[in-house]
Design a protein around this motif. Structure first.
Motif, PDB file in Angstrom:
ATOM      1  N   ASN A 131     122.038 116.662   2.171  1.00 52.67           N
ATOM      2  CA  ASN A 131     121.395 116.242   3.419  1.00 52.67           C
ATOM      3  C   ASN A 131     120.464 117.310   3.971  1.00 52.67           C
ATOM      4  O   ASN A 131     119.372 117.015   4.435  1.00 52.67           O
ATOM      5  N   VAL A 132     120.955 118.555   3.980  1.00 49.97           N
ATOM      6  CA  VAL A 132     120.236 119.569   4.755  1.00 49.97           C
ATOM      7  C   VAL A 132     119.342 120.451   3.895  1.00 49.97           C
ATOM      8  O   VAL A 132     118.557 121.231   4.410  1.00 49.97           O
ATOM      9  N   TRP A 133     119.445 120.298   2.593  1.00 50.31           N
ATOM     10  CA  TRP A 133     118.596 121.097   1.711  1.00 50.31           C
ATOM     11  C   TRP A 133     117.689 120.168   0.900  1.00 50.31           C
ATOM     12  O   TRP A 133     116.477 120.243   0.959  1.00 50.31           O
ATOM     13  N   ARG A 134     118.307 119.191   0.219  1.00 50.09           N
ATOM     14  CA  ARG A 134     117.529 118.327  -0.668  1.00 50.09           C
ATOM     15  C   ARG A 134     116.706 117.289   0.107  1.00 50.09           C
ATOM     16  O   ARG A 134     115.539 117.040  -0.209  1.00 50.09           O
ATOM     17  N   PHE A 135     117.315 116.678   1.133  1.00 55.32           N
ATOM     18  CA  PHE A 135     116.631 115.597   1.860  1.00 55.32           C
ATOM     19  C   PHE A 135     115.293 116.065   2.467  1.00 55.32           C
ATOM     20  O   PHE A 135     114.265 115.416   2.250  1.00 55.32           O
ATOM     21  N   PRO A 136     115.255 117.194   3.211  1.00 52.98           N
ATOM     22  CA  PRO A 136     113.955 117.597   3.781  1.00 52.98           C
ATOM     23  C   PRO A 136     112.896 117.883   2.722  1.00 52.98           C
ATOM     24  O   PRO A 136     111.748 117.485   2.876  1.00 52.98           O
ATOM     25  N   TYR A 137     113.280 118.560   1.627  1.00 57.17           N
ATOM     26  CA  TYR A 137     112.199 118.907   0.693  1.00 57.17           C
ATOM     27  C   TYR A 137     111.722 117.703  -0.107  1.00 57.17           C
ATOM     28  O   TYR A 137     110.533 117.604  -0.414  1.00 57.17           O
ATOM     29  N   ILE A 138     112.610 116.733  -0.417  1.00 50.59           N
ATOM     30  CA  ILE A 138     112.063 115.569  -1.134  1.00 50.59           C
ATOM     31  C   ILE A 138     111.294 114.656  -0.176  1.00 50.59           C
ATOM     32  O   ILE A 138     110.357 113.990  -0.577  1.00 50.59           O
ATOM     33  N   THR A 139     111.685 114.657   1.103  1.00 47.88           N
ATOM     34  CA  THR A 139     110.888 113.917   2.098  1.00 47.88           C
ATOM     35  C   THR A 139     109.497 114.525   2.183  1.00 47.88           C
ATOM     36  O   THR A 139     108.490 113.811   2.260  1.00 47.88           O
ATOM     37  N   GLY A 140     109.438 115.855   2.146  1.00 44.81           N
ATOM     38  CA  GLY A 140     108.142 116.553   2.161  1.00 44.81           C
ATOM     39  C   GLY A 140     107.312 116.204   0.934  1.00 44.81           C
ATOM     40  O   GLY A 140     106.104 115.957   1.031  1.00 44.81           O
ATOM     41  N   GLN A 141     107.958 116.138  -0.226  1.00 42.29           N
ATOM     42  CA  GLN A 141     107.234 115.856  -1.471  1.00 42.29           C
ATOM     43  C   GLN A 141     106.755 114.412  -1.556  1.00 42.29           C
ATOM     44  O   GLN A 141     105.726 114.127  -2.148  1.00 42.29           O
TER      45      GLN A 141
ATOM     46  N   GLY B 297     102.099 126.761   9.806  1.00 45.55           N
ATOM     47  CA  GLY B 297     101.137 126.509   8.721  1.00 45.55           C
ATOM     48  C   GLY B 297     101.720 126.621   7.333  1.00 45.55           C
ATOM     49  O   GLY B 297     101.084 127.146   6.418  1.00 45.55           O
ATOM     50  N   VAL B 298     102.958 126.145   7.151  1.00 47.69           N
ATOM     51  CA  VAL B 298     103.633 126.256   5.848  1.00 47.69           C
ATOM     52  C   VAL B 298     103.714 124.875   5.201  1.00 47.69           C
ATOM     53  O   VAL B 298     103.938 123.874   5.879  1.00 47.69           O
ATOM     54  N   ASP B 299     103.538 124.812   3.883  1.00 44.81           N
ATOM     55  CA  ASP B 299     103.613 123.535   3.159  1.00 44.81           C
ATOM     56  C   ASP B 299     105.075 123.101   3.047  1.00 44.81           C
ATOM     57  O   ASP B 299     105.897 123.813   2.478  1.00 44.81           O
ATOM     58  N   SER B 300     105.379 121.895   3.576  1.00 45.91           N
ATOM     59  CA  SER B 300     106.781 121.437   3.581  1.00 45.91           C
ATOM     60  C   SER B 300     107.203 120.833   2.248  1.00 45.91           C
ATOM     61  O   SER B 300     108.365 120.495   2.054  1.00 45.91           O
ATOM     62  N   ALA B 301     106.268 120.678   1.315  1.00 47.58           N
ATOM     63  CA  ALA B 301     106.602 120.056   0.018  1.00 47.58           C
ATOM     64  C   ALA B 301     106.877 121.113  -1.036  1.00 47.58           C
ATOM     65  O   ALA B 301     106.532 120.960  -2.199  1.00 47.58           O
TER      66      ALA B 301
END
Length: 461
Positions: A25-35, A280-284
């Motif tokens: 939830n807290v590690w994988r979910f945000p980065y795949i949402t970003g991608q 200004g950081v890339d969330s993906a």
């Protein structure tokens, strides 16, 4: 021997949610949402959570509550005489042990980062130096080994205190703190100057962004995340079903747990995306988002050291809530299968889990030459692939077929158990969907996992 029970409904809900709420939830979910394009991905994910995850969760809970046993014995109790469903106990046990072979190491990373953040190790560091700290940690087998053992000690210490006095009491406190810390971090993140862009990306669906990634790719990623976030298929939920009474319907309880699980995943996004856009950081950025990108953000944020330490306490609690829940399942296997005492089961498994966790620790340093899934992969990736792409989908298929087939426990028995008690009932009209369509979807996910990991790697170089 009388089976222990939860002392309260809240305990059951928070522990089951704690098992589901993990690093996914807290590690994988945000980065795949970003991608995969932000809000549009989130909507598709929520849709699949309801049609995929929820029915299987109700089935796992039903098998646990009807049998009053963990997965080690539940099929033996409920299966028709002469059938072989009970053989799946070994698949369920394997799934729990394999999950802990890498989860204990990642839990250790979270604690290491909390100590580093609280101690001010990131203060004044350049982005390159922050990346160097993460790589330095991976390259230090002794450091990772010590923290992995600390995680195992914490998990089994809680389990050794019993269900109500240990697992329930401590998970309740931990989950309450986790939810409180999240709210503080969300408020801080969304009030940063420049946070608006990240909020728009996360909350306003833009299906054009989804089309850029390829709609089938995004849909299959959303299906996969919805399916894997709830840790279904290895009896990790069935055990908690065996600890609850008959006063509430299992569909209603499953809805509550899924909502809690989703709330935490969505809040994690509200912490990460506004902060990324503010600085200004890339969330993906993929898996490095939490360990490399966020420490850089906390460095630039007023009071960042405090908020960074809080963030990694929250991450540690998310990891530990899953570890304690799965350890409780592992302990109940020993008690149900061999009639061992709780203390003896804890002692045996304490040694076993430490030994089984060593390959994951060494996979980043002494064994870094071993790349099981192609360049850049490590032992952790292989272990995660075996659990996430094999044992979870195939185990879920077993629960689905067991609860719907006349050769298994059967639809009527399942429905009676699921609907016992007050609350939402399992929809009778869904019988054709859960008996025939859902198993096909699960099989497609299973094949897709192999396609993504192996065939693509071999044929699309």
């Amino acid at each position: 021997m009388q089976r222990e029970k939860f002392s309260s409904r809240l305990g059951f809900l928070l522990i089951s949610a704690g098992c589901a709420i993990g690093i996914g939830n807290v590690w994988r979910f945000p980065y795949i949402t970003g991608q995969y394009g932000g809000a549009a991905f989130v909507l598709i994910y929520l849709f699949f959570l309801v049609i995929l995850g929820l029915p299987i969760m109700v089935m796992e809970f039903s098998v646990g509550r009807a049998s009053q046993k963990s997965a080690a014995r539940s099929f033996d109790v409920l299966e028709p005489k002469g059938s072989k469903w009970h053989l799946y106990k070994y698949g369920a046990m394997l799934g729990n042990y394999m999950l802990m072979m890498f989860y204990t190491t990642v839990g250790g990373w979270m604690l290491i980062y909390f100590v580093k953040m609280a101690g001010g190790e990131f203060v004044g560091k350049t982005p390159e130096e922050v990346g160097g700290i993460f790589n330095g940690m991976l390259g230090d087998p002794l450091l990772m080994m010590i923290w992995m053992v600390i995680v195992v000690v914490i998990g089994f210490s809680v389990c050794s205190m019993g269900l109500q006095n240990g697992v329930e009491k401590i998970t309740k406190a931990m989950m309450s703190c986790l939810l409180l810390i999240m709210v503080v971090l969300v408020v801080r993140s969304v009030t940063l100057p420049g946070a608006g862009e990240g909020l728009r990306f996360y909350l306003m669906p833009d299906f054009g962004k989804m089309a850029d990634q390829g709609i089938t790719t995004v849909v299959s990623a959303a299906m996969g995340q919805a399916f894997f976030t709830l840790s279904l298929g290895i009896g990790a939920m069935a055990i908690f079903g065996s600890y609850i009474g008959k006063d509430r319907s299992l569909t209603g309880e499953s809805v509550s747990i899924t909502l809690l699980d989703t709330f935490v995943a969505l809040m994690a996004g509200l912490i990460i995306f506004p902060a990324c856009s503010a600085f200004g950081v890339d969330s993906a950025q993929g898996p490095g988002l939490v360990f490399v990108t966020l420490p850089n953000i906390f460095n630039e944020m007023p009071g960042g050291r405090v908020f960074g330490a809080l963030f990694f306490v929250f991450m540690s609690f998310a990891a530990l809530s899953t570890i304690i829940a799965v350890f409780e399942n592992i302990v109940s296997f020993g008690m149900d299968l061999w009639g061992w005492t709780r203390k003896k089961t804890v002692a045996v498994n304490f040694v076993a889990i430490i030994l089984l966790s060593i390959p994951c620790v060494l996979g980043y340093n002494l064994w870094s030459g071993f790349v099981p899934l192609g360049a850049g992969s490590a032992v952790l990736d292989l272990e995660d692939f075996i659990v996430s792409n094999n044992l979870l989908p195939l185990g879920s298929l077993v629960y689905l077929l067991f609860c719907t087939s006349r050769y298994g426990w059967g639809w009527k028995n399942f429905l009676t158990e699921a609907d016992t008690g007050n609350g939402v009932k399992f929809p009778k009209w869904s019988r054709i969907y859960v008996s025939y369509i859902l198993p096909i979807i699960v099989l497609i996910l299973f094949v897709q996992g192999y396609w993504d990991k192996i065939f693509k790697a071999l044929f699309m170089r």
